[in-house]
Scaffold this motif. Structure first.
Motif, mmCIF file in Angstrom:
data_model
loop_
_atom_site.group_PDB
_atom_site.id
_atom_site.type_symbol
_atom_site.label_atom_id
_atom_site.label_comp_id
_atom_site.label_asym_id
_atom_site.label_seq_id
_atom_site.Cartn_x
_atom_site.Cartn_y
_atom_site.Cartn_z
ATOM 1 N N THR A 90 0.869 -1.175 0.000
ATOM 2 C CA THR A 90 0.000 0.000 0.000
ATOM 3 C C THR A 90 0.904 1.223 0.000
ATOM 4 O OG1 THR A 90 -1.570 -1.248 1.344
ATOM 5 C CG2 THR A 90 -1.855 1.142 1.288
ATOM 6 N N GLU A 91 0.685 2.141 -0.935
ATOM 7 C CA GLU A 91 1.552 3.331 -0.978
ATOM 8 C C GLU A 91 0.756 4.599 -0.723
ATOM 9 O OE1 GLU A 91 3.716 4.259 -4.618
ATOM 10 O OE2 GLU A 91 5.202 5.282 -3.380
ATOM 11 N N LEU A 92 1.226 5.416 0.225
ATOM 12 C CA LEU A 92 0.550 6.679 0.548
ATOM 13 C C LEU A 92 1.103 7.790 -0.331
ATOM 14 C CD1 LEU A 92 0.539 6.361 4.427
ATOM 15 C CD2 LEU A 92 -1.004 5.355 2.733
ATOM 16 N N GLY A 93 0.228 8.458 -1.079
ATOM 17 C CA GLY A 93 0.668 9.508 -2.006
ATOM 18 C C GLY A 93 1.301 8.857 -3.221
ATOM 19 N N ALA A 94 0.485 8.488 -4.191
ATOM 20 C CA ALA A 94 0.979 7.664 -5.297
ATOM 21 C C ALA A 94 2.022 8.388 -6.146
ATOM 22 C CB ALA A 94 -0.182 7.220 -6.170
ATOM 23 N N GLU A 162 -1.435 -13.156 4.774
ATOM 24 C CA GLU A 162 -0.957 -11.984 4.056
ATOM 25 C C GLU A 162 -0.606 -10.891 5.053
ATOM 26 O OE1 GLU A 162 -2.579 -10.551 -0.309
ATOM 27 O OE2 GLU A 162 -3.783 -10.120 1.442
ATOM 28 N N ARG A 163 0.414 -10.101 4.703
ATOM 29 C CA ARG A 163 0.743 -8.939 5.519
ATOM 30 C C ARG A 163 0.788 -7.726 4.621
ATOM 31 N NH1 ARG A 163 5.723 -11.008 9.280
ATOM 32 N NH2 ARG A 163 4.462 -11.418 11.138
ATOM 33 N N ARG A 164 0.504 -6.590 5.245
ATOM 34 C CA ARG A 164 0.542 -5.367 4.465
ATOM 35 C C ARG A 164 1.862 -4.647 4.729
ATOM 36 N NH1 ARG A 164 -4.709 -3.774 4.795
ATOM 37 N NH2 ARG A 164 -5.271 -3.460 2.630
ATOM 38 N N LEU A 165 2.473 -4.169 3.647
ATOM 39 C CA LEU A 165 3.625 -3.276 3.736
ATOM 40 C C LEU A 165 3.152 -1.912 3.241
ATOM 41 C CD1 LEU A 165 6.618 -2.341 3.850
ATOM 42 C CD2 LEU A 165 6.935 -3.418 1.607
ATOM 43 N N VAL A 166 3.190 -0.912 4.116
ATOM 44 C CA VAL A 166 2.800 0.441 3.725
ATOM 45 C C VAL A 166 4.053 1.235 3.380
ATOM 46 C CG1 VAL A 166 1.728 2.608 4.482
ATOM 47 C CG2 VAL A 166 0.719 0.416 5.151
ATOM 48 N N LEU A 167 4.053 1.880 2.238
ATOM 49 C CA LEU A 167 5.173 2.717 1.821
ATOM 50 C C LEU A 167 4.800 4.178 2.056
ATOM 51 C CD1 LEU A 167 5.937 1.111 -1.678
ATOM 52 C CD2 LEU A 167 6.775 0.405 0.594
ATOM 53 N N TYR A 168 5.632 4.875 2.816
ATOM 54 C CA TYR A 168 5.454 6.322 2.938
ATOM 55 C C TYR A 168 6.844 6.906 2.721
ATOM 56 C CZ TYR A 168 3.296 10.693 4.406
ATOM 57 O OH TYR A 168 2.803 11.969 4.422
ATOM 58 N N ILE A 173 6.520 12.906 4.722
ATOM 59 C CA ILE A 173 6.157 13.238 6.108
ATOM 60 C C ILE A 173 6.777 14.567 6.536
ATOM 61 C CG2 ILE A 173 8.077 12.002 7.240
ATOM 62 C CD1 ILE A 173 5.760 11.125 9.285
ATOM 63 N N GLY A 174 7.857 14.976 5.839
ATOM 64 C CA GLY A 174 8.566 16.204 6.175
ATOM 65 C C GLY A 174 7.730 17.460 6.023
ATOM 66 N N ASN A 175 6.607 17.384 5.329
ATOM 67 C CA ASN A 175 5.714 18.538 5.211
ATOM 68 C C ASN A 175 4.939 18.816 6.496
ATOM 69 O OD1 ASN A 175 4.520 18.504 1.721
ATOM 70 N ND2 ASN A 175 6.289 19.459 2.668
ATOM 71 N N GLY A 201 10.458 6.907 4.486
ATOM 72 C CA GLY A 201 11.646 7.581 3.939
ATOM 73 C C GLY A 201 11.732 8.997 4.459
ATOM 74 N N VAL A 202 12.875 9.372 5.041
ATOM 75 C CA VAL A 202 13.038 10.729 5.584
ATOM 76 C C VAL A 202 14.346 11.369 5.142
ATOM 77 C CG1 VAL A 202 11.624 10.307 7.641
ATOM 78 C CG2 VAL A 202 14.090 9.932 7.757
#
Ligand code: AVJ
Length: 331
Positions: A90-94, A162-168, A173-175, A201-202
Motif C-alpha cells: 500500500t503506498e501513501l501519495g501515489a 498476508e501482511r501489508r507493507l505500507v510505503l510512505y 512526512i517532512g511537510n 523515507g526521511v
C-alpha cells in the motif's frame, strides 16, 4: 474582508481549495498549505524538480531502494520469527510511483505476483499510476484507493497469511509539523494489524548550503513550482495575482530543523480573489509561507515510529548519511 456566512451562500459549499485559501490568506502571517502545489502543472514541475542536480533527495532515496529492495521486501514479509507471509503493498501519495517499481519488482520476484494499492486524494494521479504500473509491470495487480490518508487509513484487512507493507517514502512526512506528523503515523498504525510494516523515507539534516540549493535551484524550477501556486489561484479562483510581483524564497530554519518556502510580495499591493469575494493586501516584503520540509536527525525517524506503535527493525541509508529509509513493524 471575510463576508458573513449567509444561509445559502457559497461559504457552506466551498471547495477544499477555496476554504484553505480563505483561511490561509486571512491568517497572520499569511500561509497556504503545500498540498495546493499539486495541480496538473504543479505535479509536472515537481517531477522536474526530482531530476534537478541540486535536488539530491529523490536520487539518493532511489539508490537506497535499488541497493536494498530485496532485503526490505524479505524483512517486511517476515524476518521477525513468524511464518513468512505474502505481502500486499500500500503506498501513501501515489505520485508518479517511479521509485515504487523497485519494491514492486522485488516483491514479484519473491512471491510471483503482488497486489499494489496506491492511496491518493487525486483520482487522476491514481488513474495514471494504475495505467502505467498495470501496463509495464506484469505480476502487479493495481487496486487504487481514493482517500485522504491524513485523516486515517481505512483499508480492508489483508487476507489470510498476508501482511501489508505500507510505503510512505520520498520524505513526504517532512511537510508535517511534529504534532501532526505523530498523528499521521498513529492514524497509519490504527489501520494496520500487528506484524504489518511501514517503510518510512526521511530526509536527514545536512549542511545548510546543500539544503538551500535543493530548494532554490539554479534553473529556477523550484521558484516556478512555488509561484505556480499563485497561478493556480488565478486559474481556479479568478484571482489576479501578478506573478512578477512575488518572489520565491527558501529559508533554513535551524531551530525548527526545516527548510521553509515562502512567496514574498515585492511591493505593496492588493490582490482580488473573485470567487472568494476576498481582497488580500500585502506590504512590501510580506511573505506567504507555503511549505515546511523537515530535516531529521539520525535516529529521529525510528523514535517517531516507536512513538506511534511500531518497532523500528532496520534503517538503510546512503554513504553520506543524507537520507534514511526505516522499516517499522506494527506491534
Ligand atoms: C515532496 C514534500 C518531499 O519537501 O522536498 C520539493 C516537496 N518542495 N521542492 C520536499 C518540494 C520543494 C518535497 N516533498
Amino acid at each position: 474582508m471575510n463576508p458573513a456566512a449567509l444561509p445559502g451562500s457559497s461559504l457552506q459549499t466551498e471547495t477544499p481549495v477555496a476554504s484553505a485559501v480563505r483561511k490561509g490568506l486571512c491568517a497572520r502571517p499569511k500561509r497556504l498549505p503545500p498540498w495546493l502545489f499539486y495541480d496538473s502543472d504543479g505535479s509536472h514541475l515537481f517531477d522536474q524538480i526530482t531530476r534537478l542536480p541540486e535536488y539530491y533527495l529523490t536520487r539518493t532515496e532511489r539508490a537506497i531502494l535499488a541497493a536494498n529492495a530485496a532485503g526490505m521486501i524479505a524483512q517486511a514479509a517476515g524476518l521477525d520469527g513468524a511464518e513468512p507471509a505474502r505481502l500486499r503493498i500500500t503506498e501513501l501519495g501515489a505520485g508518479f510511483a517511479d521509485k515504487t517499481r523497485l519494491l514492486l519488482k522485488a516483491a514479484v520476484e519473491r512471491q510471483g505476483d503482488v497486489l499494489y494499492e496506491p492511496v491518493d486524494v487525486s483520482a487522476s494521479a491514481l488513474e495514471a499510476a494504475r495505467v502505467r504500473i498495470g501496463r509495464e509491470m506484469p505480476g502487479v495487480r493495481v487496486a487504487p484507493r481514493l482517500m485522504d490518508y491524513t485523516h486515517g487509513l481505512e483499508l480492508e484487512p489483508a487476507g489470510d497469511g498476508e501482511r501489508r507493507l505500507v510505503l510512505y517514502i520520498g520524505s513526504s512526512i517532512g511537510n508535517f509539523e511534529p504534532g501532526p506528523a505523530a498523528q499521521l503515523l498513529l492514524g497509519i498504525r490504527a489501520g494496520l494489524e500487528p506484524g504489518d510494516t511501514l517503510l518510512l523515507g526521511v530526509d536527514l539534516r545536512k549542511g545548510e548550503s546543500t539544503l538551500l540549493a535543493a530548494y532554490d535551484d539554479a534553473a529556477g524550477v523550484t521558484a516556478r513550482f512555488n509561484l505556480n501556486l499563485l497561478a493556480r489561484l488565478n486559474r481556479e479562483l479568478g484571482a489576479d495575482f501578478d506573478l512578477g510581483a512575488f518572489a520565491h524564497r527558501a529559508v533554513w530554519n535551524r531551530s525548527e530543523s526545516r527548510i521553509e518556502m515562502h512567496l514574498e510580495s515585492l511591493k505593496a499591493q492588493r490582490v482580488r480573489l473573485a470567487s472568494l469575494g476576498l481582497e488580500a493586501s500585502f506590504r512590501a516584503g510580506e511573505r506567504i509561507h507555503t511549505e515546511n520540509s523537515y530535516k531529521y536527525a539520525p535516529g529521529q525517524a525510528e523514535a517517531m515510529l516507536a512513538a506511534a506503535g511500531f518497532t523500528p527493525e532496520s534503517t538503510w541509508t546512503d554513504k553520506r548519511g543524507w537520507f534514511a529509509v526505516c522499516l517499522g513493524r506494527a506491534q
